[in-house]
Structure formats: C-alpha cells, structure tokens
Scaffold this active site. Structure first.
Site, short mmCIF file in Angstrom:
data_model
loop_
_atom_site.label_atom_id
_atom_site.label_comp_id
_atom_site.label_asym_id
_atom_site.label_seq_id
_atom_site.Cartn_x
_atom_site.Cartn_y
_atom_site.Cartn_z
N HIS A 13 7.42 -8.46 1.07
CA HIS A 13 7.05 -8.06 2.44
C HIS A 13 6.49 -9.23 3.24
O HIS A 13 5.62 -9.06 4.10
CB HIS A 13 6.03 -6.93 2.40
CG HIS A 13 6.34 -5.80 3.33
ND1 HIS A 13 5.83 -5.73 4.59
CD2 HIS A 13 7.10 -4.69 3.18
CE1 HIS A 13 6.27 -4.64 5.18
NE2 HIS A 13 7.04 -4.00 4.35
N TYR B 190 1.87 -2.51 -0.72
CA TYR B 190 2.33 -3.89 -0.54
C TYR B 190 1.19 -4.86 -0.78
O TYR B 190 0.72 -5.53 0.13
CB TYR B 190 2.91 -4.08 0.86
CG TYR B 190 4.16 -3.27 1.10
CD1 TYR B 190 5.37 -3.65 0.53
CD2 TYR B 190 4.11 -2.12 1.88
CE1 TYR B 190 6.51 -2.91 0.74
CE2 TYR B 190 5.26 -1.38 2.10
CZ TYR B 190 6.45 -1.77 1.53
OH TYR B 190 7.58 -1.04 1.74
CO CO Z 1 11.17 -4.27 2.90
#
Ligand code: CO
Length: 333
Positions: free
Chosen positions: A143, A88
C-alpha cells in the site's frame, strides 16, 4: 440514474470525469450485450475458463491470528489468500501514539510504525507458511506506505516464502525505483490501482517492471481501455489482477468478471463478497463458490438494479484512511 449505477464510489476519489466515463463505457457494453442477446464475455471473445479464481483477504492482529484466518478460508476452498497483519501495517502496537497524546489531528486517524511493519511482515509470512503449508498462494499489499528502499529490502526478505505477488511497493510518483527492485528480487509485483490513464501502464510494462495489472476498471475508463492494457500484457508476459475492493458495486465486479472469463492472460481476481441486502438491490450479482467467482448467463452483465430498494440505504459517512507516524506526519493511505 442508469449511468450513475455503473460508477462505483471509489474511496480515493479518483477524478470524477474518469469515473463518469468509466460508468458510461461499462453501461454501453452492458447495453450492447443485451441487444446482441449475449453475456458480455461472449462479445469479448468467449470463455477461456469455467469460472474465475479469486483471492480473499485474511487478517489478524498477530501472525498466529492471520494463519488461523488463512486456514478458515482454505476450508472454504480458497487457493489464493492475501495476508495483512493489522490491516495495512498497523501491527499490534499498544499504547497511545505521541500525536494523539499531543491532541494533534483527528481522534479517528490511524497510527503506523513503519519499522514495526517492516519487521512484522516476514514473520507473518513465516508463521503462515509453517501453519498452512507450501501449496496455498499468499499475497500481500504494501500500500505504498514505506520508503522505496525499505520496500525493496522487505520484498527481498519475502523471497523465501515465494509470494504469489506483492502489491503496490511504490506510489506512482516513484516508478523509477522499479529498476532497482527488479534488479534485486524475482518476487512477482502487482501495480496500477492508482493509475488514472492507460498511458501510465505503457512504459513500465514494456520495461517488465511488474507482473500483474491492478487496474481499477471503473476509474481507468471502463472495459474498452482496460482490455487494451490487458492485451498489451499478453505481449509482455504480464497478467491481469483487476482491483476489486469492497466498495466496488456488484455491477463493477460483474464488468470485471466478464473480462476475467475472456482474457487468456488473466492472473487472479480480488474476491467480492456481497451481503444479502446488496444481492437484493443488485439481483444477478456475481456469486462466489469454492474460491471461484461466477456470473450468470443473462445478456449484458446479467446484473439488475432495484432503484427503489437502493433508496432505502442512503450513503453514510466515509471511512477515514488517514494514517500517521508517531509524530503525526501523514503516511500515504
Ligand atoms: Co491495493
């Protein structure tokens, strides 16, 4: 014990009561199916599709590595693939961040340069599109790790690569930013894995703020409330995309799969790949083939639990989701 097996451990530790109620609700649907001698999807109206199209996670440390991973999954039959570079947003940054040099925070905490991330995502999409063609559906999860205005700017830059959806552009506290996002781009948006109450979906859905419902079924209260939100989506042209990370149990994935079969406005399902050990502990767990998930035809969810065998695998340490800026400031997980 039988209730707890329905409760998936959730890494963000959603409210414990919600998890318990969700487990209980899922258990009751399973029991009802067993008593009716029918798979749960029949109780929900029957099959709309022969199997459940899923998206799988491709990753890599460079755009080229991500493209290679995508090609590998395309070879296995996947038609929908989520692409992330360095997980992420921890993209290809070498050297030790300042907070680690200063001995601040935990050694295992991750580092993210938000600026590098915002630059790298459109490049990754460009590389993957060039290498893998126009047909493959590409997804990405922000995110909620960058500021809302930066997320909007980046999503606009992704428009030319026509993503299938972009997930979690904002945190639930920043919902009002959706107005600005929707006025600026037509990229489809997925939202809701952090919502703990179905009422959180009502206003944004009636305002058409997002296109895919990311309910975490074993956190929202189980099948009954999840179906209510899915039905609301049918009225507003919004599809389902249940949250299906690796730490949802095979029972939780089966519960979602039964809804996926029966919902007309199903959009996509996050894929679940189970190890041989998990399949032994949970006989009847959903299977994956050619990018589609399937459940068996046994009554209820069709998944059993071998409690004796499960006892041989006690919970080990939790993963560390702490992410920091160069100076050590915490970023959303
Ligand atoms: Co997610």
């Amino acid at each position: 014990m039988w209730q707890s097996a329905y409760v998936s451990s959730y890494w963000r530790n959603g409210p414990v009561l919600n998890n318990a109620l969700s487990g209980l609700n899922q258990a009751l649907w399973d029991i009802k199916g067993k008593r009716a001698n029918m798979p749960v999807y029949q109780l929900l109206g029957g099959k709309v599709r022969f199997a459940i199209p899923c998206y799988i996670h491709a990753n890599g440390n460079s755009p080229e590595e991500v493209a290679e991973d995508v090609q590998n999954f395309m070879g296995q039959g996947y038609k929908y693939i989520r692409i992330q570079q360095g997980g992420y947003g921890g993209t290809g940054i070498s050297g030790t961040p300042d907070f680690k040099q200063a001995g601040f925070a935990k050694e295992t905490d991750s580092y993210m340069s938000q600026g590098t991330y915002l630059e790298s995502v459109p490049k990754m999409f460009e590389t993957v599109r060039k290498a893998c063609g126009e047909e493959i559906e590409l997804l990405h999860d922000i995110h909620e790790r960058v500021s809302p205005i930066d997320a909007i700017g980046m999503i606009k830059n992704l428009e030319e690569y026509h993503p299938f959806f972009i997930e979690d552009p904002f945190s639930p506290e920043n919902m009002e930013w959706f107005e600005q996002l929707r006025a600026n781009t037509t990229v489809p948006i997925a939202m809701g894995e952090l919502f703990n109450n179905i009422n959180e979906f009502k206003e944004p859905m009636t305002k058409h703020w997002f296109d895919f419902i990311r309910i975490h079924v074993s956190q929202i209260g189980g099948i009954t409330p999840a179906m209510k939100v899915a039905r609301l989506g049918e009225f507003y042209g919004i599809q389902t995309a249940w949250h299906g990370p690796g730490d949802v149990s095979p029972v939780g994935h089966a519960a979602q799969a039964h809804m996926d079969y029966a919902l007309w406005n199903f959009g996509i399902q996050e894929a679940a790949l189970f190890s041989d050990e998990l399949r032994e502990i949970f006989p009847g767990a959903p299977t994956m083939d050619n990018g589609y998930m399937s459940v068996n035809e046994a009554p209820g969810f069709g998944v059993d639990i071998n409690e004796k065998l499960a006892a041989k695998y006690p919970m080990t340490t939790k993963s560390n989701w702490t992410v920091r800026k160069d100076d050590g400031t915490i970023i959303r997980p």
